[in-house]
Design a protein around this motif. Structure first.
Motif, PDB file in Angstrom:
ATOM      1  N   UNK A   4      26.952  20.604  -0.190  1.00 43.47           N
ATOM      2  CA  UNK A   4      26.382  19.383  -0.755  1.00 43.47           C
ATOM      3  C   UNK A   4      25.965  18.418   0.346  1.00 43.47           C
ATOM      4  N   UNK A   5      26.795  18.287   1.388  1.00 43.06           N
ATOM      5  CA  UNK A   5      26.469  17.402   2.500  1.00 43.06           C
ATOM      6  C   UNK A   5      25.236  17.907   3.234  1.00 43.06           C
ATOM      7  N   UNK A   6      25.147  19.204   3.468  1.00 43.80           N
ATOM      8  CA  UNK A   6      23.991  19.786   4.148  1.00 43.80           C
ATOM      9  C   UNK A   6      22.727  19.596   3.316  1.00 43.80           C
ATOM     10  N   UNK A   7      22.844  19.777   2.013  1.00 44.48           N
ATOM     11  CA  UNK A   7      21.705  19.597   1.114  1.00 44.48           C
ATOM     12  C   UNK A   7      21.246  18.137   1.105  1.00 44.48           C
ATOM     13  N   UNK A   8      22.181  17.211   1.056  1.00 42.39           N
ATOM     14  CA  UNK A   8      21.855  15.784   1.074  1.00 42.39           C
ATOM     15  C   UNK A   8      21.205  15.389   2.389  1.00 42.39           C
ATOM     16  N   UNK A   9      21.709  15.954   3.490  1.00 46.40           N
ATOM     17  CA  UNK A   9      21.144  15.659   4.803  1.00 46.40           C
ATOM     18  C   UNK A   9      19.713  16.181   4.910  1.00 46.40           C
ATOM     19  N   UNK A  10      19.462  17.387   4.403  1.00 45.04           N
ATOM     20  CA  UNK A  10      18.115  17.948   4.434  1.00 45.04           C
ATOM     21  C   UNK A  10      17.162  17.115   3.584  1.00 45.04           C
ATOM     22  N   UNK A  11      17.631  16.638   2.449  1.00 45.67           N
ATOM     23  CA  UNK A  11      16.822  15.789   1.574  1.00 45.67           C
ATOM     24  C   UNK A  11      16.462  14.481   2.268  1.00 45.67           C
ATOM     25  N   UNK A  12      17.428  13.883   2.956  1.00 47.12           N
ATOM     26  CA  UNK A  12      17.174  12.636   3.687  1.00 47.12           C
ATOM     27  C   UNK A  12      16.188  12.849   4.833  1.00 47.12           C
ATOM     28  N   UNK A  13      16.342  13.950   5.568  1.00 54.77           N
ATOM     29  CA  UNK A  13      15.418  14.250   6.659  1.00 54.77           C
ATOM     30  C   UNK A  13      14.007  14.472   6.129  1.00 54.77           C
ATOM     31  N   UNK A  14      13.875  15.197   5.033  1.00 54.58           N
ATOM     32  CA  UNK A  14      12.564  15.436   4.431  1.00 54.58           C
ATOM     33  C   UNK A  14      11.929  14.126   3.987  1.00 54.58           C
ATOM     34  N   UNK A  15      12.729  13.268   3.382  1.00 53.33           N
ATOM     35  CA  UNK A  15      12.257  11.958   2.924  1.00 53.33           C
ATOM     36  C   UNK A  15      11.761  11.131   4.120  1.00 53.33           C
ATOM     37  N   UNK A  16      12.518  11.131   5.210  1.00 56.58           N
ATOM     38  CA  UNK A  16      12.142  10.390   6.418  1.00 56.58           C
ATOM     39  C   UNK A  16      10.824  10.926   6.985  1.00 56.58           C
ATOM     40  N   UNK A  17      10.706  12.248   7.103  1.00 56.51           N
ATOM     41  CA  UNK A  17       9.495  12.863   7.646  1.00 56.51           C
ATOM     42  C   UNK A  17       8.295  12.527   6.767  1.00 56.51           C
ATOM     43  N   UNK A  18       8.478  12.585   5.448  1.00 56.66           N
ATOM     44  CA  UNK A  18       7.373  12.298   4.527  1.00 56.66           C
ATOM     45  C   UNK A  18       6.863  10.872   4.727  1.00 56.66           C
ATOM     46  N   UNK A  19       7.771   9.951   4.998  1.00 53.31           N
ATOM     47  CA  UNK A  19       7.357   8.554   5.216  1.00 53.31           C
ATOM     48  C   UNK A  19       6.760   8.340   6.604  1.00 53.31           C
ATOM     49  N   UNK A  20       7.191   9.069   7.597  1.00 55.25           N
ATOM     50  CA  UNK A  20       6.704   8.934   8.969  1.00 55.25           C
ATOM     51  C   UNK A  20       5.280   9.461   9.147  1.00 55.25           C
ATOM     52  N   UNK A  21       4.979  10.556   8.491  1.00 51.49           N
ATOM     53  CA  UNK A  21       3.673  11.202   8.637  1.00 51.49           C
ATOM     54  C   UNK A  21       2.686  10.542   7.683  1.00 51.49           C
ATOM     55  N   UNK A  22       1.508  10.205   8.250  1.00 52.52           N
ATOM     56  CA  UNK A  22       0.485   9.507   7.467  1.00 52.52           C
ATOM     57  C   UNK A  22      -0.694  10.430   7.169  1.00 52.52           C
ATOM     58  N   UNK A  23      -1.501  10.017   6.212  1.00 56.62           N
ATOM     59  CA  UNK A  23      -2.759  10.712   5.943  1.00 56.62           C
ATOM     60  C   UNK A  23      -3.588  10.650   7.222  1.00 56.62           C
ATOM     61  N   UNK A  24      -4.130  11.783   7.628  1.00 54.88           N
ATOM     62  CA  UNK A  24      -4.905  11.872   8.860  1.00 54.88           C
ATOM     63  C   UNK A  24      -4.123  12.467  10.016  1.00 54.88           C
ATOM     64  N   UNK A  25      -2.791  12.455   9.934  1.00 59.42           N
ATOM     65  CA  UNK A  25      -1.958  13.054  10.982  1.00 59.42           C
ATOM     66  C   UNK A  25      -2.077  14.578  10.916  1.00 59.42           C
ATOM     67  N   UNK A  26      -1.705  15.218  12.017  1.00 62.48           N
ATOM     68  CA  UNK A  26      -1.707  16.677  12.084  1.00 62.48           C
ATOM     69  C   UNK A  26      -0.273  17.186  11.993  1.00 62.48           C
TER      70      UNK A  26
END
Length: 93
Positions: A4-26
């Motif tokens: 559960x902790x690993x799953x929650x951590x992966x979800x948080x990392x994915x959420x962070x990456x999704x917010x960091x990367x913008x339209x137009x980025x590679x």
């Protein structure tokens, strides 16, 4: 409990990456992305983010165009190996 902790951590990392990367980025992927045995995107090849979708809580994706099929493909943030920010601000979408 550890899973559960690993799953929650992966979800948080994915959420962070999704917010960091913008339209137009590679973005580049960890591995080839396949559908029914057909390669849609190659690993380590940069793809421009055309759009970002927040489909549901915990289900955020980037939209890129396949250089193989020409189709639009959803890429989940946990598949992203690396990204390069574009130098120009992206339009709001």
């Amino acid at each position: 409990m550890h899973e559960m902790e690993a799953s929650s951590e992966m979800l948080l990392e994915s959420h962070f990456i999704w917010h960091e990367i913008r339209v137009g980025d590679l973005i580049s992927l960890e591995a080839n992305l396949e559908d029914k045995g057909e390669v849609l995107l190659h690993r380590d090849k940069p793809y421009q983010v055309l759009s970002k979708l927040d489909l549901a809580p915990g289900n955020q994706v980037f939209v890129v165009q396949s250089d193989i099929t020409g189709d639009l493909v959803y890429v989940h943030p946990f598949l992203v190996a690396s990204y390069d920010n574009s130098h120009e601000p992206s339009p709001l979408m």
